[in-house]
Enzyme design. Structure first.
Site, PDB file in Angstrom:
ATOM      1  N   SER A 173     -11.465   1.507  -6.310  1.00  0.00           N
ATOM      2  CA  SER A 173     -11.233   1.352  -4.879  1.00  0.00           C
ATOM      3  C   SER A 173     -12.422   0.644  -4.213  1.00  0.00           C
ATOM      4  O   SER A 173     -12.767  -0.474  -4.597  1.00  0.00           O
ATOM      5  CB  SER A 173     -10.954   2.730  -4.274  1.00  0.00           C
ATOM      6  OG  SER A 173     -10.480   2.610  -2.954  1.00  0.00           O
ATOM      7  N   ASP A 327       0.623   1.233  -4.218  1.00  0.00           N
ATOM      8  CA  ASP A 327      -0.731   1.166  -3.667  1.00  0.00           C
ATOM      9  C   ASP A 327      -0.832  -0.058  -2.771  1.00  0.00           C
ATOM     10  O   ASP A 327      -0.483  -1.166  -3.193  1.00  0.00           O
ATOM     11  CB  ASP A 327      -1.731   1.058  -4.839  1.00  0.00           C
ATOM     12  CG  ASP A 327      -3.179   0.957  -4.398  1.00  0.00           C
ATOM     13  OD1 ASP A 327      -3.454   1.083  -3.195  1.00  0.00           O
ATOM     14  OD2 ASP A 327      -4.043   0.745  -5.281  1.00  0.00           O
ATOM     15  N   HIS A 357      -2.590   5.034  -5.147  1.00  0.00           N
ATOM     16  CA  HIS A 357      -4.025   4.819  -4.950  1.00  0.00           C
ATOM     17  C   HIS A 357      -4.798   6.134  -5.109  1.00  0.00           C
ATOM     18  O   HIS A 357      -4.447   7.142  -4.516  1.00  0.00           O
ATOM     19  CB  HIS A 357      -4.293   4.234  -3.558  1.00  0.00           C
ATOM     20  CG  HIS A 357      -5.696   3.750  -3.419  1.00  0.00           C
ATOM     21  ND1 HIS A 357      -6.089   2.510  -3.868  1.00  0.00           N
ATOM     22  CD2 HIS A 357      -6.817   4.342  -2.935  1.00  0.00           C
ATOM     23  CE1 HIS A 357      -7.382   2.366  -3.644  1.00  0.00           C
ATOM     24  NE2 HIS A 357      -7.853   3.464  -3.094  1.00  0.00           N
TER      25      HIS A 357
END
Length: 387
Positions: A173, A327, A357
């Site tokens: 991320s 995501d 995610h």
């Protein structure tokens, strides 16, 4: 901002997601935390973000029978080093790990399980980096901390029994964003060992377009909603999210610049199979120059690595990119994969069809397990073993 942290408007858990009932439970905990944090902020006890960090902190784990673990400082940046206890035939792989959390959340403790797993399973030395967090520390603080820690490690590999030819940067991320930026910065350096690879796990790599197909399709899918993605990017950049609505609508980028970057950031570069869940053609609202003035650093590759010039991209090391179907950041990963391949960089790509995610750090979460997260983590381990 409170509504964004609370995850409103309505969320959407598609039936194809891995363990939808468990995900709903995790989301309930996070929404409850956000609601309680908002109450604490209103009463003046502590900020919502401070409370969120406290809850996400994770338990401090006991000793690990297979690893030496120590907290150190690399160039004044706090790090945690994981070294396998077993004797090794020669120098080991070294992995610099940058955690996720939107540049706002996350810590060494939050990612303790993931880092232990990577170190044990791939028999590598792992350095987890505690970079400074936004909004207290704005861009480029996090990037500079990750770069400084990486440079320090590259200068002292012998001390940790690490092979200079096998050092890898890795992150998920926001950490994937930082890994990509560090990798680009070091690509042209001849005074340090060259990175062997970069591992980008559902990275966020651009803030020009929050209306790519994955943003449209997954806007309400936990754990990262479309609004939150823009909110976090703005907190990292400016320490506030004042122009979030304009950024979401695309009025923050001048038309000529949008045209310039269209070759890299465009739905046209997303394979058709990722558009079957529906995509509307998007027209940005009229450009607002005052907003651009406050966010123009979004065009810097150290903040948005997808915008790096080809001359940098073609020097990058072998890459592993993990994307998740459900995501908002899926397409950032797909666009970067195409850029790397177009520049002759070898890419191993793994797509979690049922992934969302944040699933990697939930592979073993408070007694829940998300098999898809474990599968993704094992693909990372397999890639590491191939280096």
């Amino acid at each position: 901002a409170a509504a964004v942290l609370l995850g409103l408007p309505g969320y959407d858990i598609p039936p194809g997601v891995n363990q939808p009932a468990k995900l709903r439970l995790v989301l309930t905990v996070l929404l409850g935390t956000a609601a309680l944090g908002r109450i604490l902020e209103k009463t003046g006890l502590c900020s919502q973000i401070t409370f969120g960090r406290y809850v996400r902190q994770g338990r401090k784990l006991g000793q690990d029978p297979k690893l030496f673990i120590q907290d150190l400082q690399f160039n004044e940046v706090p790090v945690r080093v994981y070294q396998p206890k077993a004797t090794s035939d020669g120098p080991r792989r070294g992995i610099l790990f940058f955690h996720g959390g939107g540049w706002v959340f996350g810590s060494l403790d939050t990612y303790e399980k993931v880092c232990r797993y990577l170190s044990r399973e791939s028999d590598s030395v792992v350095v987890s980096v505690q970079y400074r967090l936004a909004p207290e520390h704005k861009y480029p603080a996090a990037y500079e901390d990750c770069l400084n820690a990486t440079q320090h490690f590259l200068q002292h590999l012998e001390h940790y029994g690490v092979d200079p030819a096998r050092v890898i940067v890795c992150g998920d991320s926001a950490g994937g964003n930082l890994a990509a930026a560090v990798s680009q910065t070091l690509a042209g350096r001849s005074d340090l060992p060259r990175l062997r690879a970069q591992i980008l796990i559902y990275p966020g790599l651009q803030a020009l377009d929050f209306n790519l197909p994955s943003y449209q399709q997954n806007r309400g899918v936990p754990l990262l909603f479309r609004e939150r993605a823009a909110f976090f990017a703005l907190l990292y950049l400016n320490g506030d999210a004042l122009h979030m609505q304009e950024v979401l609508e695309g009025s923050h980028i001048p038309p000529d610049m949008r045209l310039k970057y269209r070759k890299w950031v465009s739905p046209d570069n997303i394979p058709e199979e990722f558009k079957v869940r529906g995509v509307k053609p998007f027209r940005p609202t009229d450009f607002i120059a005052e907003v651009y003035e406050t966010v123009k650093r979004f065009c810097e590759p150290n903040l948005c690595p997808l915008l790096a010039e080809d001359s940098v991209v073609h020097q990058l090391p072998e890459s592993f990119i993990l994307t998740c179907e459900y995501d908002v950041l899926r397409d950032d990963g797909l666009l970067y994969k195409k850029r790397l391949e177009d520049n002759g960089v070898r890419v191993t790509w793994y797509h979690l069809e049922d992934g969302f995610h944040g699933i990697i750090s939930l592979y073993d979460y408070c007694g829940f397990s998300f098999p898809s997260g474990k599968r993704g983590l094992d693909k990372v381990v397999n890639f590491l073993k191939s280096l």
